[in-house]
Design a protein around this motif. Structure first.
Motif, PDB file in Angstrom:
ATOM      1  N   ASP A 107      33.582   5.664  28.009  1.00 37.50           N
ATOM      2  CA  ASP A 107      33.068   5.026  29.213  1.00 37.50           C
ATOM      3  C   ASP A 107      31.547   4.886  29.163  1.00 37.50           C
ATOM      4  O   ASP A 107      30.996   3.865  29.577  1.00 37.50           O
ATOM      5  N   ARG A 145      40.603  15.196  25.596  1.00 33.48           N
ATOM      6  CA  ARG A 145      40.867  13.807  25.971  1.00 33.48           C
ATOM      7  C   ARG A 145      39.829  13.314  26.963  1.00 33.48           C
ATOM      8  O   ARG A 145      39.336  12.190  26.858  1.00 33.48           O
ATOM      9  N   ARG A 146      39.452  14.163  27.925  1.00 34.40           N
ATOM     10  CA  ARG A 146      38.444  13.765  28.904  1.00 34.40           C
ATOM     11  C   ARG A 146      37.087  13.536  28.244  1.00 34.40           C
ATOM     12  O   ARG A 146      36.367  12.605  28.616  1.00 34.40           O
ATOM     13  N   GLU A 174      37.298  10.180  26.588  1.00 37.09           N
ATOM     14  CA  GLU A 174      37.279   9.110  27.583  1.00 37.09           C
ATOM     15  C   GLU A 174      35.888   8.937  28.188  1.00 37.09           C
ATOM     16  O   GLU A 174      35.435   7.806  28.392  1.00 37.09           O
TER      17      GLU A 174
END
Length: 56
Positions: A44, A36-37, A40
Motif C-alpha cells: 500500500d 501478511r499485514r 500488505e
C-alpha cells in the motif's frame, strides 16, 4: 504463493509427531497474519507513493 514442496520433512516424522496444541496453532496464525499485514502495508505504501510495481 508458497510452494507445496517447501516442507522437506519425512513422512515418518510427520506421522509420529503429536498434533499442535491450540496455543501453538494460535501463535503460528498470529505470525502469519502479522507477516501478511506487513506485506500488505508495504504494498500500500509503494502504491501510495505512485511507483508502479512492474515497469518491465
Amino acid at each position: 504463493m508458497k510452494s507445496n514442496y517447501a516442507n522437506t520433512a519425512q513422512m515418518k516424522d510427520l506421522m509420529t509427531v503429536p498434533p499442535m496444541t491450540a496455543a501453538q496453532h494460535a501463535e503460528v496464525m498470529r505470525k502469519r497474519i502479522a507477516q501478511r499485514r506487513m506485506v500488505e502495508e508495504a504494498r500500500d505504501l509503494k502504491y501510495a507513493s505512485g511507483e508502479p510495481f512492474d515497469k518491465r
